[in-house]
Scaffold this motif. Structure first.
Motif, PDB file in Angstrom:
ATOM      1  N   ASP B  33      63.478 -49.548  18.421  1.00 17.74           N
ATOM      2  CA  ASP B  33      64.298 -50.440  17.626  1.00 17.74           C
ATOM      3  C   ASP B  33      63.452 -50.996  16.486  1.00 17.74           C
ATOM      4  N   GLN B  34      64.126 -51.536  15.496  1.00 18.38           N
ATOM      5  CA  GLN B  34      63.453 -52.151  14.368  1.00 18.38           C
ATOM      6  C   GLN B  34      63.917 -53.601  14.332  1.00 18.38           C
ATOM      7  N   VAL B  36      64.041 -57.169  12.692  1.00 18.75           N
ATOM      8  CA  VAL B  36      63.824 -57.782  11.379  1.00 18.75           C
ATOM      9  C   VAL B  36      63.721 -59.289  11.542  1.00 18.75           C
ATOM     10  N   HIS B 159      51.571 -46.202  19.760  1.00 22.57           N
ATOM     11  CA  HIS B 159      52.416 -47.105  18.963  1.00 22.57           C
ATOM     12  C   HIS B 159      52.688 -48.412  19.694  1.00 22.57           C
ATOM     13  N   ASP B 164      49.604 -54.515  10.856  1.00 18.89           N
ATOM     14  CA  ASP B 164      50.239 -54.141   9.602  1.00 18.89           C
ATOM     15  C   ASP B 164      49.842 -55.175   8.554  1.00 18.89           C
ATOM     16  N   GLY B 167      52.791 -56.150   6.405  1.00 21.07           N
ATOM     17  CA  GLY B 167      54.065 -56.107   7.121  1.00 21.07           C
ATOM     18  C   GLY B 167      54.962 -57.300   6.821  1.00 21.07           C
ATOM     19  N   GLU B 179      59.271 -56.642   9.309  1.00 22.64           N
ATOM     20  CA  GLU B 179      59.929 -55.670  10.172  1.00 22.64           C
ATOM     21  C   GLU B 179      58.981 -55.273  11.279  1.00 22.64           C
ATOM     22  N   ILE B 180      59.470 -55.351  12.516  1.00 16.19           N
ATOM     23  CA  ILE B 180      58.627 -55.018  13.661  1.00 16.19           C
ATOM     24  C   ILE B 180      59.182 -53.751  14.309  1.00 16.19           C
ATOM     25  N   PRO B 181      58.465 -52.628  14.223  1.00 17.19           N
ATOM     26  CA  PRO B 181      58.951 -51.416  14.890  1.00 17.19           C
ATOM     27  C   PRO B 181      58.664 -51.474  16.385  1.00 17.19           C
TER      28      PRO B 181
END
Lengths: 306, 255
Positions: B33-34, B36, B159, B164, B167, B179-181
């Motif tokens: 998920d991403q 925000v 991952h 980042d 980021g 944004e946090i992947p």
């Protein structure tokens, strides 16, 4: 189409796994082996945690063996009495194997033992089978007579006590060798995530001297019992059986096994053995030779807390 | 209006933030998920500000081994257990962390993978050195940093850890976005999201938010069944497998 597996906790490509299951199922039906020795390394390569791959394979192998053993059973090609004796040993072996595997994981040496087992057992079995079957093929090409059949059965094998009649295999032998063989295969089944057919089939032919037409069906019958027990033990002791992963594999696996069992009658036995020997050798080398190369990452994360 | 207030004193700056999603639902089509995050910096004096967002998943002890050559074979050493390592960690910032604050500040806040407070307690022992008693040393010795760096390197490759440096971006005056992947392998549990406002190398304000990653639906049901009643799960899974094999065989018989 990706699918998230609840126990493995990774996302996998579902059609790819179904296709893999079908391919391994076909090989399983063709040669009368569980196919675990092929599938487990592939699953690990796809990123499934090894403990989950090994445990879930038990369910998959049991299902595809079940599907083929019924076909063999209808052709009266299963020696249920011999299968039962082998499975009695197999039960003891798989209980011991599941515990041994826990202990090895605690020591951090599970990877090493798995890789070495693949290299040694698949290497030896594959090499011997390849040598024997290529010899048979060459003799047939040259129309040479088969080598004189050594009918003198090894006395150490036939002089043992506790003899039992196996009418379907036309044997009257002690139950001790089959029980030991079953126990050995049971341990391997828990450690390597395999059914053990690749050891059972040659051992039944060359050591127990069973007739070739009942060997495959009997080996499958024994594998069902051993893997069913291993699968339940792995779920109960280690919580590592992923039912969704097993379901994906067996959708393809049971269909593939049917086709494989049919296709097997169209090939000559020695050609089938040569092909299987090559597959076995390749997998063993692929798994084991990694131990000899300098790793590009000297550290390795271990899954689980022991 | 802001102009009517007295001149700002240090510490009067504030930060506020919200996640667009506070509940990540892991179901059968979960592929990561991403997340925000939007936030705002309130500073009447408009001093130069840096924002650091730290997302930290539930702690998971890490077992790591090192391969060494024994008689031609590469063999694992005894595994070392690191405690206090988060199962997931991302530090996103407006600039490289080392430019934002000093080593000691970052270490105290556990900002950045190099500053995570993880250690291998089983490898620690006390001994007397230079006449000082009870000095804590690690049996990993001088290699200790290699081991620690390896944990970070391997987790980053999966991952699960990340830094980042750009980021967090300011999208408008005082308004920032990050944004946090979240990969599919991210652990299940409560995540802490800490938003830190830095001015002049010091943290002047912070906000904490939580993020829950949970399994839902069939995934949750199967997971709970497998862990709470493992034997009935194992028997059912095997019965299902054998039935499927039998069904396929009977289906193929009539053709």
């Amino acid at each position: 189409m990706d699918l998230y597996l609840p126990i493995a906790e990774v996302s996998v490509n579902a059609p790819l796994l179904v296709a893999l299951g079908a391919l391994v199922g076909f090989i399983s039906g063709l040669f009368g082996i569980g196919g675990g020795f092929l599938m487990t390394p592939v699953l690990v390569f796809l990123g499934i945690p090894p403990a989950v791959a090994v445990a879930s394979m038990s369910n998959h192998v049991a299902a595809s063996s079940m599907s083929s053993v019924l076909s063999y059973g209808r052709k009266r090609a299963v020696d249920f009495r011999m299968g039962g004796v082998l499975a009695a040993g197999g039960a003891v072996g798989s209980v011991a194997g599941v515990e041994l595997f826990r202990w090895l994981r605690l020591l951090g040496q599970a990877d090493l033992v798995v890789a070495l087992s693949y290299l040694i057992f698949l290497g030896i079995i594959g090499g011997l089978m390849f040598w024997e079957s290529v010899g048979a093929i060459l003799r047939r090409r040259r129309n040479a007579p088969a080598p004189p059949h050594r009918d003198r059965r090894p006395p150490w094998l036939y002089g043992l006590p506790l003899k039992l009649r196996f009418p379907r295999s036309r044997l009257y032998i002690s139950v001790i060798p089959p029980i030991l063989l079953g126990a050995f295969v049971g341990v391997l089944s828990a450690i390597m995530g395999v059914g053990g057919g690749f050891i059972l089939v040659p051992a039944m032919i060359y050591i127990l001297r069973m007739p070739a037409n009942v060997v495959v069906g009997t080996s499958l019958f024994q594998i069902i019992i051993t893997t069913a027990l291993t699968g339940v033990l792995q779920a109960g002791r280690n919580q590592t059986v992923d039912i969704l992963l097993a379901a994906l594999l067996l959708v393809g696996g049971v269909l593939g096994a049917q086709l494989g069992a049919r296709a097997s009658s169209r090939f000559r036995a020695e050609e089938l053995r040569a092909l299987l020997a090559l597959i076995v050798l390749l997998v063993g080398l692929r798994m084991g030779l990694g131990l000899f190369f300098t790793p590009h990452e000297p550290f390795v994360l271990m899954s689980g807390n022991g | 209006m802001q102009a009517a207030l007295p001149p700002p004193v240090p510490g009067s700056a504030a930060v506020s933030a919200a996640l667009t999603e506070t509940n990540v639902r892991v179901n059968s089509d979960f592929r990561g998920d991403q997340i925000v995050l939007y936030g705002a910096v309130f500073d009447p004096a408009q001093r130069p500000s840096d924002v650091v967002v730290i997302v930290r998943g539930p702690d998971q002890p890490v077992r790591i081994a090192r391969k060494s050559r024994v008689a031609g074979l590469w063999i694992n050493s005894r595994p070392v257990v690191f405690q206090g390592a988060p199962g997931f960690y991302i530090a996103a910032s407006t600039r490289p962390l080392d430019d934002i604050a000093h080593f000691a500040v970052l270490r105290r806040l556990e900002a950045g993978v190099d500053h995570l407070a993880m250690h291998a307690p089983a490898e620690l022992r006390t001994e007397t050195r230079y006449g000082v008693r009870d000095v804590v040393v690690s049996s990993l010795g001088a290699d200790y940093l290699d081991w620690r760096n390896a944990v970070v390197r391997l987790k980053t490759a999966e991952h699960l850890y990340d830094v980042d440096e750009h980021g967090v971006r300011f999208v408008d005056r005082g308004l920032f976005r990050a944004e946090i992947p979240l990969p599919a392998e991210a652990p299940i549990g409560q995540y802490q999201v800490r938003i830190l406002l830095f001015q002049g190398g010091q943290p002047v304000a912070e906000k904490d938010r939580t993020l829950t990653v949970e399994k839902v639906g069939v995934e949750r049901g199967l997971y709970l069944w497998a862990h709470r009643r493992p034997w009935s799960y194992g028997l059912a899974a095997m019965a299902f497998a054998l039935a499927a094999g039998w069904a396929a065989s009977s289906a193929f018989r009539r053709d």
